[in-house]
Design an enzyme around this catalytic site. Structure first.
Site, short mmCIF file in Angstrom:
data_model
loop_
_atom_site.label_atom_id
_atom_site.label_comp_id
_atom_site.label_asym_id
_atom_site.label_seq_id
_atom_site.Cartn_x
_atom_site.Cartn_y
_atom_site.Cartn_z
N VAL A 109 0.82 -1.22 0.00
CA VAL A 109 0.00 0.00 0.00
C VAL A 109 0.86 1.27 0.00
CG1 VAL A 109 -0.33 -0.14 2.53
CG2 VAL A 109 -1.93 1.18 1.18
N LYS A 136 9.86 -8.01 -4.65
CA LYS A 136 10.67 -9.21 -4.53
C LYS A 136 10.01 -10.43 -5.18
CE LYS A 136 11.92 -10.34 -0.31
NZ LYS A 136 12.73 -10.48 0.91
N GLU A 139 -12.99 -3.15 16.10
CA GLU A 139 -11.90 -4.06 16.47
C GLU A 139 -11.34 -3.65 17.82
OE1 GLU A 139 -8.96 -4.37 13.40
OE2 GLU A 139 -10.30 -5.49 12.09
N HIS A 163 0.60 -10.86 17.09
CA HIS A 163 -0.86 -10.96 16.98
C HIS A 163 -1.30 -12.10 17.88
CE1 HIS A 163 -4.90 -11.21 15.48
NE2 HIS A 163 -4.70 -10.09 14.83
N ARG A 175 -3.73 -5.50 21.82
CA ARG A 175 -3.16 -6.76 21.32
C ARG A 175 -2.10 -7.36 22.22
NH1 ARG A 175 -2.72 -6.06 14.82
NH2 ARG A 175 -4.95 -6.39 14.57
N HIS A 192 3.78 -10.20 14.09
CA HIS A 192 2.80 -9.68 13.14
C HIS A 192 3.19 -8.34 12.54
CE1 HIS A 192 -1.10 -9.37 11.35
NE2 HIS A 192 -1.43 -8.29 12.04
N ARG A 199 0.73 -0.94 18.02
CA ARG A 199 -0.14 -0.41 16.98
C ARG A 199 -1.60 -0.70 17.28
NH1 ARG A 199 -1.88 -3.22 11.64
NH2 ARG A 199 -1.53 -4.98 13.01
N LEU A 250 -2.73 -0.09 7.37
CA LEU A 250 -3.06 0.17 5.96
C LEU A 250 -3.23 1.68 5.78
CD1 LEU A 250 -5.60 -2.73 5.29
CD2 LEU A 250 -3.33 -2.49 4.28
C1 LIG Z 1 -1.88 -11.57 7.80
C2 LIG Z 1 -1.87 -10.07 7.98
C3 LIG Z 1 -3.05 -9.40 8.26
C4 LIG Z 1 -3.06 -8.01 8.45
N1 LIG Z 1 -4.25 -7.37 8.66
C5 LIG Z 1 -4.26 -6.01 8.71
C6 LIG Z 1 -5.49 -5.30 8.79
O1 LIG Z 1 -6.56 -5.88 8.79
N2 LIG Z 1 -5.43 -3.95 8.83
C7 LIG Z 1 -4.26 -3.24 8.81
O2 LIG Z 1 -4.27 -2.00 8.85
N3 LIG Z 1 -3.09 -3.90 8.73
C8 LIG Z 1 -3.05 -5.26 8.66
N4 LIG Z 1 -1.86 -5.90 8.56
C9 LIG Z 1 -0.63 -5.12 8.47
C10 LIG Z 1 -0.53 -4.46 7.10
O3 LIG Z 1 -0.98 -5.35 6.12
C11 LIG Z 1 0.89 -4.03 6.78
O4 LIG Z 1 1.46 -3.36 7.85
C12 LIG Z 1 0.90 -3.10 5.59
O5 LIG Z 1 0.15 -3.64 4.53
C13 LIG Z 1 2.33 -2.84 5.15
O6 LIG Z 1 2.31 -2.18 3.92
P1 LIG Z 1 3.66 -1.74 3.26
O7 LIG Z 1 3.31 -1.10 1.97
O8 LIG Z 1 4.48 -0.98 4.21
O9 LIG Z 1 4.46 -3.12 3.01
P2 LIG Z 1 4.00 -4.48 2.32
O10 LIG Z 1 2.59 -4.50 1.98
O11 LIG Z 1 4.52 -5.59 3.14
O12 LIG Z 1 4.82 -4.46 0.96
C14 LIG Z 1 6.20 -4.68 0.94
C15 LIG Z 1 6.69 -4.74 -0.48
O13 LIG Z 1 8.11 -4.68 -0.48
C16 LIG Z 1 8.63 -5.68 -1.32
N5 LIG Z 1 9.97 -6.03 -0.86
C17 LIG Z 1 10.37 -6.50 0.35
N6 LIG Z 1 11.70 -6.66 0.37
C18 LIG Z 1 12.14 -6.29 -0.85
C19 LIG Z 1 13.42 -6.25 -1.47
N7 LIG Z 1 14.54 -6.63 -0.83
N8 LIG Z 1 13.50 -5.83 -2.75
C20 LIG Z 1 12.40 -5.46 -3.43
N9 LIG Z 1 11.17 -5.46 -2.90
C21 LIG Z 1 11.05 -5.88 -1.64
C22 LIG Z 1 7.64 -6.81 -1.23
O14 LIG Z 1 7.80 -7.64 -2.36
C23 LIG Z 1 6.33 -6.01 -1.23
O15 LIG Z 1 5.99 -5.66 -2.54
C24 LIG Z 1 -1.85 -7.29 8.37
C25 LIG Z 1 -0.66 -7.96 8.09
C26 LIG Z 1 -0.66 -9.33 7.89
C27 LIG Z 1 0.62 -10.03 7.59
#
Ligand SMILES: Cc1cc2nc3c(=O)[nH]c(=O)nc-3n(C[C@H](O)[C@H](O)[C@H](O)COP(=O)(O)OP(=O)(O)OC[C@H]3O[C@@H](n4cnc5c(N)ncnc54)[C@H](O)[C@@H]3O)c2cc1C
Length: 537
Positions: free
Chosen positions: A25, A45, A123, A240, A286, A350, A385, A391
């Protein structure tokens, strides 16, 4: 003569205006903003949709009903953060959140509705229902789908999937380039950019038990630290409370929203136990719920564990299969049903509250390097958190980081080209080192820590790090080797910060210092070159 001159001219590395690491996101939201002004390369990745974002189930917290709701959202965020939320960051999150979510809806994100009205869920630790969700429990996948659809249409956004960043190049106090590794061709190439945004997400894979997918190895955080950027609050890893606990089955997340819809927690004797831990019972913060489950799951003898269950059998008036289709499908694969069965659960790593230290606009302490989303630490979550705030964090701070990059307007640096084809080292040895590291982190720096466990963990860490140092040669490289180096560096950062914080706060619980100590520790930990200091923000 011409030939001599030509050989003296430095061959510049290939370039792009803006390099975004990660397509979750935060990365996607930033890329869409940046593309208004220049060429963007988004690196991921694995496949484009594979990220923590994709797996987010419960939803996105947002205060859509006006000023009072925004003020309460701020209050809930601060309460969950246990005295360490950086108020300015939280203020930005809750007040800019509605705008960012409305924008997302306008871009085609299909949140669940009833008769045209958005459905709001409640929640843990939220004082009001304010969680938007999509397809019941597939909110992250829907957000990811809609952002990707917009980004893919943009002529100035390019993607490099199945490609990983393995190194950040810093010159004269500025991040100028990154090395990208494509495992399929084993090729490593350097790319320079006016600005580099780390949006590479969290690092749940540093623990043996995690809800995070395989990509979450904290690479971006480790590389930023190695390039000279400060990290902050690394001791705060959220566990979590309710991941599925079946032998040999991944720790599939059983969303907070299940407890929001009335699920009880029961111990092995069938007793509902949360009244012994917190007045908000199953909807307590949590960390409280996770520790309660860990304690109820401890047997009388060391190492013995007892089952703890999530129970929805009493919940009436909701079709749980319809409300939670993804969870119900996964459980059915293992012969379980929310309507019929008690579901065995246990905590799992988590969400990382800490990360690369940034200001409110995604600037790290290294010029030219920006960070947003789970990889970043603005202080918005404090020590813990609030559910479904991440998100929103990705959207709000992804957009802000992009705007800061545009405002800073750095020029394209000159950086010498560099390309190589590293050979893969022994995968078995690397995998063994990773497994040992993750097990150590779970045992020694997990949900409950103390001086002894952290010292034991540090000793094991040194051994693992030495084992891996034989593979620290530039001509050797594989995805797992780069990840192993990142995990070792992340583990080190967590161990150091957890040792330094001799109190318990939020997700960081020390058996030997069980109380919160505001006088000495109402401060953020900041790490640079393996040195820790504490700062008030
Ligand atoms: C099972 C689960 C349920 C969740 N439920 C919720 C929820 O209901 N509500 C909420 O707010 N949050 C929730 N979270 C947390 C939330 O999803 C994440 O904190 C958030 O989506 C992180 O977004 P981000 O863009 O920072 O990273 P991510 O969405 O993790 O994206 C990381 C990106 O970086 C890339 N990447 C990583 N390392 C490298 C590298 N070395 N080189 C190139 N690319 C790389 C990956 O491929 C990916 O594209 C949940 C998390 C999980 C795991």
């Amino acid at each position: 003569m011409l030939q001599v001159l030509a050989s003296k001219v430095m061959a510049n590395a290939e370039s792009v205006d803006y390099l975004v690491i990660g397509a979750g996101v935060a990365g996607l939201r930033a890329a869409i903003e940046l593309a208004r002004h220049g060429e963007v390369l988004v690196v991921t990745k694995e496949a484009l949709g594979e990220s923590n974002t994709h797996y987010a189930q419960g939803g996105i917290a947002v205060a859509l009903s006006g000023e009072e709701d925004i003020a309460l959202h701020l209050q809930d965020t601060e309460y969950a953060g246990d005295g360490l939320v950086y108020r300015s960051a939280a203020q930005v999150l809750v007040s800019e959140g509605p705008l960012r979510v409305e924008e997302l809806i306008a871009w085609g994100t299909g949140f669940d509705r009833l008769n045209g009205q958005l459905l709001l869920a409640r929640e843990a630790a939220h004082s009001l229902p304010r969680i938007l969700h999509a397809h019941g429990d597939a909110t992250g996948a829907e957000i990811s789908r809609s952002l990707l659809a917009i980004a893919r249409q943009h002529p100035r956004i390019r993607f490099a999937d199945w490609t990983m960043i393995t190194n950040l190049v810093a010159e004269d106090g500025r991040a100028v380039a990154a090395d990208l590794f494509a495992p399929e061709s084993a090729s490593l190439r350097r790319i320079r950019a006016r600005a580099i945004l780390i949006a590479s997400g969290g690092a749940g894979q540093v623990y043996s038990d995690t809800t995070n997918p395989a990509v979450a190895t904290g690479d971006g955080i480790a590389l930023a630290a190695q390039a000279g950027a400060e990290l902050a609050d690394m001791e705060f890893y959220q566990f979590h409370p309710t991941a599925l606990s079946l032998p040999g089955v991944p720790r599939f997340l059983l969303s907070e929203a299940l407890r929001g819809e009335g699920a009880y927690l029961r111990n092995h004797s069938g007793e509902r136990f949360m009244d012994r831990y917190h007045p908000q019972l199953e909807l307590a913060p949590r960390d409280v719920v996770a520790r309660a489950i860990a304690r109820e799951g401890m047997g009388a003898n060391p190492g013995e564990s007892l089952p703890v269950y999530l129970d929805m059998r009493h919940v009436e008036g909701i079709d749980l299969n319809q409300r939670f289709p993804g969870i119900s499908r996964f459980l059915a694969l293992h012969g379980l049903s929310l309507h019929r069965d008690q579901i065995p659960v246990r905590p799992a790593a988590h969400y990382l509250m800490g990360g690369i230290r940034t200001d409110l606009d995604g600037r790290t302490t290294l010029r030219g390097l920006y960070a947003a989303g789970e990889a970043a630490c603005t202080g918005v979550h404090g020590a813990n958190r609030l559910a479904s705030n991440s998100l929103l964090e990705g959207l709000v701070f992804g957009a802000r980081a992009a705007n800061a990059i545009l405002e800073d307007g750095l020029s394209l640096p000159s950086v010498e080209a560099h390309a190589t084809t590293p050979t893969a080292p022994d995968p078995i040895q690397i995998e063994a080192a990773i497994t040992a590291l993750r097990t150590m982190m779970w045992q020694d720096a997990g949900l409950l820590r103390d001086r002894q466990s952290l010292e034991d963990g540090s000793a094991k860490h040194r051994e693992i790090s030495e084992e891996l140092s034989q593979f620290a040669k530039p001509e050797q490289g594989s995805r797992r080797l780069y990840e192993a180096h990142a995990l070792v560096s992340l583990a080190q950062a967590i161990l150091l910060a957890a040792q330094a914080r001799t109190e318990s706060r939020g997700a960081h619980f020390r058996n030997d210092y069980p109380k919160r100590d505001d006088e000495n520790f109402r401060k953020h930990s900041v790490e640079l070159n393996e040195e820790i200091r504490f700062e008030q923000w």
